[in-house]
Design a protein around this motif. Structure first.
Motif, PDB file in Angstrom:
ATOM      1  N   ASN A 117       0.853  -1.186   0.000  1.00 51.32           N
ATOM      2  CA  ASN A 117       0.000   0.000   0.000  1.00 51.32           C
ATOM      3  C   ASN A 117       0.890   1.239   0.000  1.00 51.32           C
ATOM      4  OD1 ASN A 117      -2.439  -1.443   0.170  1.00 51.32           O
ATOM      5  ND2 ASN A 117      -2.199  -1.632   2.383  1.00 51.32           N
ATOM      6  N   PRO A 118       0.809   2.077  -1.035  1.00 46.17           N
ATOM      7  CA  PRO A 118       1.658   3.282  -1.070  1.00 46.17           C
ATOM      8  C   PRO A 118       1.442   4.138   0.177  1.00 46.17           C
ATOM      9  CG  PRO A 118       0.630   2.926  -3.184  1.00 46.17           C
ATOM     10  CD  PRO A 118       0.015   1.940  -2.240  1.00 46.17           C
ATOM     11  N   GLY A 119       2.550   4.547   0.778  1.00 48.61           N
ATOM     12  CA  GLY A 119       2.500   5.335   1.999  1.00 48.61           C
ATOM     13  C   GLY A 119       2.811   4.535   3.246  1.00 48.61           C
ATOM     14  N   ASP A 120       2.774   3.198   3.137  1.00 44.22           N
ATOM     15  CA  ASP A 120       3.134   2.349   4.272  1.00 44.22           C
ATOM     16  C   ASP A 120       4.649   2.233   4.363  1.00 44.22           C
ATOM     17  OD1 ASP A 120       0.474   1.964   4.707  1.00 44.22           O
ATOM     18  OD2 ASP A 120       0.430  -0.125   4.035  1.00 44.22           O
ATOM     19  N   CYS A 121       5.141   1.857   5.532  1.00 47.64           N
ATOM     20  CA  CYS A 121       6.574   1.604   5.686  1.00 47.64           C
ATOM     21  C   CYS A 121       6.984   0.450   4.785  1.00 47.64           C
ATOM     22  CB  CYS A 121       6.902   1.274   7.140  1.00 47.64           C
ATOM     23  SG  CYS A 121       6.753   2.673   8.241  1.00 47.64           S
ATOM     24  N   ILE A 122       8.200   0.502   4.305  1.00 46.12           N
ATOM     25  CA  ILE A 122       8.695  -0.521   3.386  1.00 46.12           C
ATOM     26  C   ILE A 122       9.253  -1.686   4.198  1.00 46.12           C
ATOM     27  CG2 ILE A 122      10.402  -1.009   1.602  1.00 46.12           C
ATOM     28  CD1 ILE A 122      10.167   1.935   0.775  1.00 46.12           C
ATOM     29  N   HIS A 123       8.672  -2.871   3.967  1.00 50.69           N
ATOM     30  CA  HIS A 123       9.115  -4.096   4.647  1.00 50.69           C
ATOM     31  C   HIS A 123       9.433  -5.162   3.614  1.00 50.69           C
ATOM     32  CE1 HIS A 123       8.050  -2.528   8.557  1.00 50.69           C
ATOM     33  NE2 HIS A 123       6.844  -2.220   8.109  1.00 50.69           N
ATOM     34  N   SER A 124      10.207  -4.813   2.618  1.00 50.06           N
ATOM     35  CA  SER A 124      10.560  -5.741   1.551  1.00 50.06           C
ATOM     36  C   SER A 124      11.952  -6.322   1.801  1.00 50.06           C
ATOM     37  CB  SER A 124      10.535  -5.009   0.210  1.00 50.06           C
ATOM     38  OG  SER A 124      11.148  -5.777  -0.788  1.00 50.06           O
ATOM     39  N   ARG A 125      12.056  -7.634   1.761  1.00 51.04           N
ATOM     40  CA  ARG A 125      13.334  -8.287   1.976  1.00 51.04           C
ATOM     41  C   ARG A 125      14.302  -7.962   0.838  1.00 51.04           C
ATOM     42  NH1 ARG A 125      12.207 -13.943   2.516  1.00 51.04           N
ATOM     43  NH2 ARG A 125      11.361 -13.360   4.544  1.00 51.04           N
ATOM     44  N   ALA A 126      13.801  -7.906  -0.405  1.00 51.41           N
ATOM     45  CA  ALA A 126      14.658  -7.595  -1.547  1.00 51.41           C
ATOM     46  C   ALA A 126      15.200  -6.169  -1.451  1.00 51.41           C
ATOM     47  CB  ALA A 126      13.882  -7.769  -2.851  1.00 51.41           C
ATOM     48  N   PHE A 127      14.344  -5.227  -1.044  1.00 55.10           N
ATOM     49  CA  PHE A 127      14.775  -3.839  -0.877  1.00 55.10           C
ATOM     50  C   PHE A 127      15.810  -3.745   0.238  1.00 55.10           C
ATOM     51  CE2 PHE A 127      14.355   0.524   0.702  1.00 55.10           C
ATOM     52  CZ  PHE A 127      14.443   1.244  -0.482  1.00 55.10           C
ATOM     53  N   ASP A 128      15.561  -4.430   1.329  1.00 60.03           N
ATOM     54  CA  ASP A 128      16.483  -4.411   2.458  1.00 60.03           C
ATOM     55  C   ASP A 128      17.837  -5.019   2.084  1.00 60.03           C
ATOM     56  OD1 ASP A 128      16.749  -3.592   5.171  1.00 60.03           O
ATOM     57  OD2 ASP A 128      16.729  -5.699   5.769  1.00 60.03           O
ATOM     58  N   ASN A 129      17.818  -6.100   1.321  1.00 59.23           N
ATOM     59  CA  ASN A 129      19.075  -6.726   0.876  1.00 59.23           C
ATOM     60  C   ASN A 129      19.857  -5.792  -0.044  1.00 59.23           C
ATOM     61  OD1 ASN A 129      18.565  -9.039   2.326  1.00 59.23           O
ATOM     62  ND2 ASN A 129      17.677 -10.141   0.598  1.00 59.23           N
ATOM     63  N   MET A 130      19.154  -5.075  -0.923  1.00 63.24           N
ATOM     64  CA  MET A 130      19.827  -4.148  -1.830  1.00 63.24           C
ATOM     65  C   MET A 130      20.472  -3.006  -1.037  1.00 63.24           C
ATOM     66  SD  MET A 130      19.901  -1.118  -3.688  1.00 63.24           S
ATOM     67  CE  MET A 130      18.425  -0.467  -2.973  1.00 63.24           C
ATOM     68  N   VAL A 131      19.754  -2.470  -0.049  1.00 62.95           N
ATOM     69  CA  VAL A 131      20.301  -1.392   0.777  1.00 62.95           C
ATOM     70  C   VAL A 131      21.492  -1.898   1.592  1.00 62.95           C
ATOM     71  CG1 VAL A 131      19.800   0.146   2.721  1.00 62.95           C
ATOM     72  CG2 VAL A 131      18.154  -0.081   0.872  1.00 62.95           C
ATOM     73  N   THR A 132      21.394  -3.101   2.133  1.00 58.17           N
ATOM     74  CA  THR A 132      22.496  -3.680   2.893  1.00 58.17           C
ATOM     75  C   THR A 132      23.729  -3.854   2.026  1.00 58.17           C
ATOM     76  OG1 THR A 132      20.930  -4.822   4.328  1.00 58.17           O
ATOM     77  CG2 THR A 132      23.197  -5.622   4.335  1.00 58.17           C
ATOM     78  N   SER A 133      23.547  -4.330   0.801  1.00 62.23           N
ATOM     79  CA  SER A 133      24.688  -4.502  -0.102  1.00 62.23           C
ATOM     80  C   SER A 133      25.302  -3.148  -0.475  1.00 62.23           C
ATOM     81  CB  SER A 133      24.272  -5.259  -1.354  1.00 62.23           C
ATOM     82  OG  SER A 133      23.454  -4.466  -2.176  1.00 62.23           O
ATOM     83  N   MET A 134      24.460  -2.128  -0.591  1.00 60.08           N
ATOM     84  CA  MET A 134      24.960  -0.774  -0.891  1.00 60.08           C
ATOM     85  C   MET A 134      25.759  -0.232   0.280  1.00 60.08           C
ATOM     86  SD  MET A 134      22.745   2.601  -1.942  1.00 60.08           S
ATOM     87  CE  MET A 134      21.581   1.608  -2.811  1.00 60.08           C
ATOM     88  N   MET A 135      25.348  -0.537   1.486  1.00 59.27           N
ATOM     89  CA  MET A 135      26.033  -0.037   2.669  1.00 59.27           C
ATOM     90  C   MET A 135      27.333  -0.796   2.926  1.00 59.27           C
ATOM     91  SD  MET A 135      22.780   0.566   5.078  1.00 59.27           S
ATOM     92  CE  MET A 135      23.130   2.009   6.025  1.00 59.27           C
ATOM     93  N   MET A 136      27.389  -2.056   2.562  1.00 59.01           N
ATOM     94  CA  MET A 136      28.578  -2.871   2.779  1.00 59.01           C
ATOM     95  C   MET A 136      29.623  -2.657   1.694  1.00 59.01           C
ATOM     96  SD  MET A 136      28.251  -4.407   5.531  1.00 59.01           S
ATOM     97  CE  MET A 136      26.995  -4.713   6.711  1.00 59.01           C
ATOM     98  N   GLN A 137      29.184  -2.112   0.575  1.00 59.65           N
ATOM     99  CA  GLN A 137      30.081  -1.912  -0.568  1.00 59.65           C
ATOM    100  C   GLN A 137      31.194  -0.949  -0.191  1.00 59.65           C
ATOM    101  OE1 GLN A 137      27.961  -0.176  -3.782  1.00 59.65           O
ATOM    102  NE2 GLN A 137      29.747   0.134  -5.052  1.00 59.65           N
ATOM    103  N   VAL A 138      32.414  -1.356  -0.413  1.00 61.71           N
ATOM    104  CA  VAL A 138      33.568  -0.496  -0.157  1.00 61.71           C
ATOM    105  C   VAL A 138      34.080  -0.040  -1.504  1.00 61.71           C
ATOM    106  CG1 VAL A 138      35.868  -0.357   0.818  1.00 61.71           C
ATOM    107  CG2 VAL A 138      34.124  -1.742   1.936  1.00 61.71           C
TER     108      VAL A 138
END
Length: 139
Positions: A117-138
Protein backbone atom coordinates in the motif's frame (compact mmCIF):
# COMPACT_ATOMS: atom_id res chain seq x y z
CA UNK A 1 30.32 3.56 1.81
CA UNK A 2 26.88 4.70 2.88
CA UNK A 3 26.24 4.69 6.61
CA UNK A 4 22.55 5.63 6.41
CA UNK A 5 19.90 5.31 3.70
CA UNK A 6 16.43 6.80 4.07
CA UNK A 7 13.30 6.89 1.94
CA UNK A 8 11.04 9.80 2.85
CA UNK A 9 7.43 10.13 1.68
CA UNK A 10 6.02 13.15 -0.11
CA UNK A 11 4.55 14.35 3.19
CA UNK A 12 8.01 14.14 4.89
CA UNK A 13 7.53 11.05 7.06
CA UNK A 14 10.00 8.15 6.84
CA UNK A 15 9.06 5.09 4.81
CA UNK A 16 12.40 3.38 5.40
CA UNK A 17 15.55 4.22 7.36
CA UNK A 18 18.53 1.92 7.69
CA UNK A 19 21.80 2.86 9.36
CA UNK A 20 25.10 1.19 10.15
CA UNK A 21 26.33 1.25 12.93
CA UNK A 22 23.07 0.93 14.83
CA UNK A 23 24.33 2.67 17.99
CA UNK A 24 24.20 6.01 16.11
CA UNK A 25 20.73 5.40 14.73
CA UNK A 26 19.11 8.37 16.49
CA UNK A 27 21.87 10.67 15.23
CA UNK A 28 21.22 9.53 11.65
CA UNK A 29 17.45 10.00 12.07
CA UNK A 30 18.17 13.58 13.12
CA UNK A 31 20.59 14.12 10.21
CA UNK A 32 18.05 12.81 7.70
CA UNK A 33 15.27 14.90 9.20
CA UNK A 34 17.31 18.11 9.13
CA UNK A 35 18.34 17.46 5.52
CA UNK A 36 14.69 17.64 4.44
CA UNK A 37 14.79 21.43 4.73
CA UNK A 38 17.69 21.56 2.29
CA UNK A 39 15.87 19.15 -0.05
CA UNK A 40 12.78 21.39 -0.03
CA UNK A 41 14.92 24.46 -0.74
CA UNK A 42 16.60 22.75 -3.69
CA UNK A 43 13.28 21.53 -5.10
CA UNK A 44 11.72 24.98 -4.90
CA UNK A 45 14.82 26.58 -6.45
CA UNK A 46 14.67 24.10 -9.34
CA UNK A 47 11.02 24.94 -9.91
CA UNK A 48 11.75 28.66 -10.13
CA UNK A 49 14.73 28.23 -12.45
CA UNK A 50 12.77 25.90 -14.76
CA UNK A 51 15.61 23.42 -14.73
CA UNK A 52 15.19 20.17 -16.65
CA UNK A 53 12.68 18.17 -14.59
CA UNK A 54 14.34 14.87 -15.51
CA UNK A 55 17.29 15.69 -13.23
CA UNK A 56 16.34 13.92 -10.03
CA UNK A 57 19.73 13.95 -8.32
CA UNK A 58 20.07 16.86 -5.90
CA UNK A 59 23.75 16.37 -5.16
CA UNK A 60 25.49 17.18 -1.91
CA UNK A 61 22.94 18.62 0.52
CA UNK A 62 25.41 19.52 3.22
CA UNK A 63 28.65 18.23 4.67
CA UNK A 64 29.28 17.74 8.37
CA UNK A 65 32.53 17.04 10.13
CA UNK A 66 32.09 13.26 9.92
CA UNK A 67 29.55 12.74 7.13
CA UNK A 68 28.29 14.03 3.79
CA UNK A 69 24.56 14.05 3.09
CA UNK A 70 23.30 13.53 -0.48
CA UNK A 71 19.77 13.81 -1.82
CA UNK A 72 17.58 12.53 -4.63
CA UNK A 73 13.91 13.16 -5.36
CA UNK A 74 11.57 11.13 -7.56
CA UNK A 75 8.94 12.52 -9.92
CA UNK A 76 6.32 11.69 -7.29
CA UNK A 77 8.25 13.79 -4.70
CA UNK A 78 9.48 10.81 -2.69
CA UNK A 79 12.91 11.71 -1.32
CA UNK A 80 15.96 9.52 -0.93
CA UNK A 81 18.64 10.67 1.49
CA UNK A 82 22.01 9.01 1.79
CA UNK A 83 24.57 9.74 4.50
CA UNK A 84 28.13 8.86 3.49
CA UNK A 85 31.23 8.71 5.66
CA UNK A 86 33.32 11.76 4.75
CA UNK A 87 36.57 9.87 5.30
CA UNK A 88 35.84 7.99 2.06
CA UNK A 89 37.43 10.42 -0.41
CA UNK A 90 37.46 7.88 -3.25
CA UNK A 91 33.66 8.09 -3.59
CA UNK A 92 32.86 10.27 -6.59
CA UNK A 93 29.67 12.02 -7.62
CA UNK A 94 28.89 9.59 -10.45
CA UNK A 95 29.14 6.66 -8.01
CA UNK A 96 26.66 8.38 -5.70
CA UNK A 97 24.34 8.88 -8.69
CA UNK A 98 24.53 5.18 -9.57
CA UNK A 99 23.77 4.24 -5.95
CA UNK A 100 20.67 6.46 -6.06
CA UNK A 101 19.64 4.91 -9.40
CA UNK A 102 19.88 1.43 -7.83
CA UNK A 103 17.86 2.64 -4.86
CA UNK A 104 15.23 4.19 -7.14
CA UNK A 105 14.94 1.00 -9.22
CA UNK A 106 14.53 -1.10 -6.11
CA UNK A 107 11.93 1.36 -4.74
CA UNK A 108 10.06 1.07 -8.05
CA UNK A 109 10.02 -2.71 -7.64
CA UNK A 110 8.49 -2.26 -4.17
CA UNK A 111 5.85 0.09 -5.60
CA UNK A 112 4.96 -2.47 -8.30
CA UNK A 113 4.17 -5.10 -5.66
CA UNK A 114 0.36 -5.47 -5.65
CA UNK A 115 0.40 -6.18 -1.90
CA UNK A 116 2.18 -2.95 -0.99
CA UNK A 117 0.00 0.00 0.00
CA UNK A 118 1.66 3.28 -1.07
CA UNK A 119 2.50 5.33 2.00
CA UNK A 120 3.13 2.35 4.27
CA UNK A 121 6.57 1.60 5.69
CA UNK A 122 8.69 -0.52 3.39
CA UNK A 123 9.12 -4.10 4.65
CA UNK A 124 10.56 -5.74 1.55
CA UNK A 125 13.33 -8.29 1.98
CA UNK A 126 14.66 -7.60 -1.55
CA UNK A 127 14.78 -3.84 -0.88
CA UNK A 128 16.48 -4.41 2.46
CA UNK A 129 19.08 -6.73 0.88
CA UNK A 130 19.83 -4.15 -1.83
CA UNK A 131 20.30 -1.39 0.78
CA UNK A 132 22.50 -3.68 2.89
CA UNK A 133 24.69 -4.50 -0.10
CA UNK A 134 24.96 -0.77 -0.89
CA UNK A 135 26.03 -0.04 2.67
CA UNK A 136 28.58 -2.87 2.78
CA UNK A 137 30.08 -1.91 -0.57
CA UNK A 138 33.57 -0.50 -0.16
CA UNK A 139 34.49 1.83 -2.99
Amino acid sequence: MAVCVAVIAKENYPLYIRSIPTENELKFHYTVHTSLDVVDEKISAMGKALVDQRELYLGLLYPTEDYKVYGYVTNSKVKFVMVVDSSNTALRDNEIRSMFRKLHNSYTDVMCNPFYNPGDCIHSRAFDNMVTSMMMQVC
